[in-house]
Design an enzyme around this catalytic site. Structure first.
Site, mmCIF file in Angstrom:
data_model
loop_
_atom_site.group_PDB
_atom_site.id
_atom_site.type_symbol
_atom_site.label_atom_id
_atom_site.label_comp_id
_atom_site.label_asym_id
_atom_site.label_seq_id
_atom_site.Cartn_x
_atom_site.Cartn_y
_atom_site.Cartn_z
ATOM 1 N N HIS A 64 26.009 71.714 68.870
ATOM 2 C CA HIS A 64 26.606 72.293 70.082
ATOM 3 C C HIS A 64 27.200 73.641 69.713
ATOM 4 C CE1 HIS A 64 29.241 69.366 68.128
ATOM 5 N NE2 HIS A 64 30.269 70.156 68.418
ATOM 6 N N HIS A 91 29.783 76.343 70.699
ATOM 7 C CA HIS A 91 30.977 76.557 71.516
ATOM 8 C C HIS A 91 31.015 78.015 71.993
ATOM 9 C CE1 HIS A 91 33.355 72.900 70.293
ATOM 10 N NE2 HIS A 91 32.633 72.994 69.195
HETATM 11 P P1 AMP Z 1 33.025 69.552 67.143
HETATM 12 O O1 AMP Z 1 31.940 68.542 66.792
HETATM 13 O O2 AMP Z 1 34.128 69.585 66.138
HETATM 14 O O3 AMP Z 1 32.465 70.918 67.388
HETATM 15 O O4 AMP Z 1 33.720 69.082 68.471
HETATM 16 C C1 AMP Z 1 33.109 68.326 69.463
HETATM 17 C C2 AMP Z 1 33.582 68.820 70.786
HETATM 18 O O5 AMP Z 1 33.001 68.001 71.788
HETATM 19 C C3 AMP Z 1 35.102 68.772 70.996
HETATM 20 O O6 AMP Z 1 35.546 70.084 71.337
HETATM 21 C C4 AMP Z 1 35.286 67.777 72.133
HETATM 22 O O7 AMP Z 1 36.333 68.125 73.003
HETATM 23 C C5 AMP Z 1 33.935 67.818 72.823
HETATM 24 N N1 AMP Z 1 33.556 66.590 73.512
HETATM 25 C C6 AMP Z 1 33.517 65.344 72.999
HETATM 26 N N2 AMP Z 1 33.102 64.464 73.920
HETATM 27 C C7 AMP Z 1 32.842 65.168 75.056
HETATM 28 C C8 AMP Z 1 32.397 64.843 76.358
HETATM 29 N N3 AMP Z 1 32.089 63.586 76.702
HETATM 30 N N4 AMP Z 1 32.246 65.819 77.261
HETATM 31 C C9 AMP Z 1 32.553 67.100 76.934
HETATM 32 N N5 AMP Z 1 32.983 67.477 75.724
HETATM 33 C C10 AMP Z 1 33.145 66.536 74.788
#
Ligand code: AMP
Ligand code: ZN
Length: 140
Positions: free
Chosen positions: A100, A102
């Site tokens: 993902h 950001h």
């Molecule tokens: P990272 O893997 O450290 O980049 O972070 C994962 C990101 O996914 C975090 O910022 C969470 O807030 C976000 N996240 C996790 N579950 C969901 C969800 N169901 N919908 C939207 N964002 C999510």
């Protein structure tokens, strides 16, 4: 597609998300715990864990979505800047094992840092040694 992956479930519509856009390869939705209004994540629709695993032919479309989201944040929320980042692998802070990207709107005096603020230890190798190692890896 991975059956248990939370982001694959979002792509399939099995769990709700705040979708921003979608094309044949990519899907963009709001982060559920935003660091700023409009904090968006762009993901490949296929279950791909890391950036280096994306088929090169899909990269253009994926980054076109990143650019479209960036422009929309600028135009709608008046974000004067964004930080675009990937926590690529566990040591980099990746929690969800589905790539993902950001896109975080940034504002003057928002208390955040630049990418230079994310690592706290110093490098140990000379630049010359690193060039040699990387160039030899790039040949393979
Ligand atoms: P990272 O893997 O450290 O980049 O972070 C994962 C990101 O996914 C975090 O910022 C969470 O807030 C976000 N996240 C996790 N579950 C969901 C969800 N169901 N919908 C939207 N964002 C999510
Ligand atoms: Zn997945």
């Amino acid at each position: 597609m991975s059956r248990d992956c939370i982001f694959c479930k979002i792509v399939r519509g099995e769990i709700p998300s705040h979708k921003i856009l979608e094309d044949e390869n990519s899907f963009a939705f709001l982060d559920i715990h935003p660091l700023a209004d409009g904090h968006t994540m762009i993901i490949p629709k296929d279950h791909i864990e890391r950036f280096e695993d994306v088929p090169p032919v899909q990269l253009g479309k994926l980054f076109e979505s990143v650019q479209r989201v960036t422009k929309s944040l600028k135009n709608s929320l008046k974000a004067p800047a964004v930080t675009i980042g990937i926590n690529n692998g566990h040591a980099a802070g990746q929690v969800v094992p589905h790539l993902h990207i950001h896109v975080i709107p940034r504002f003057e005096n928002d208390g955040g840092g630049s990418v230079h603020s994310i690592v706290k230890i110093s490098p140990t190798r000379s630049l010359e040694e690193v060039v040699r190692l990387l160039q030899s890896a790039l040949k393979n």
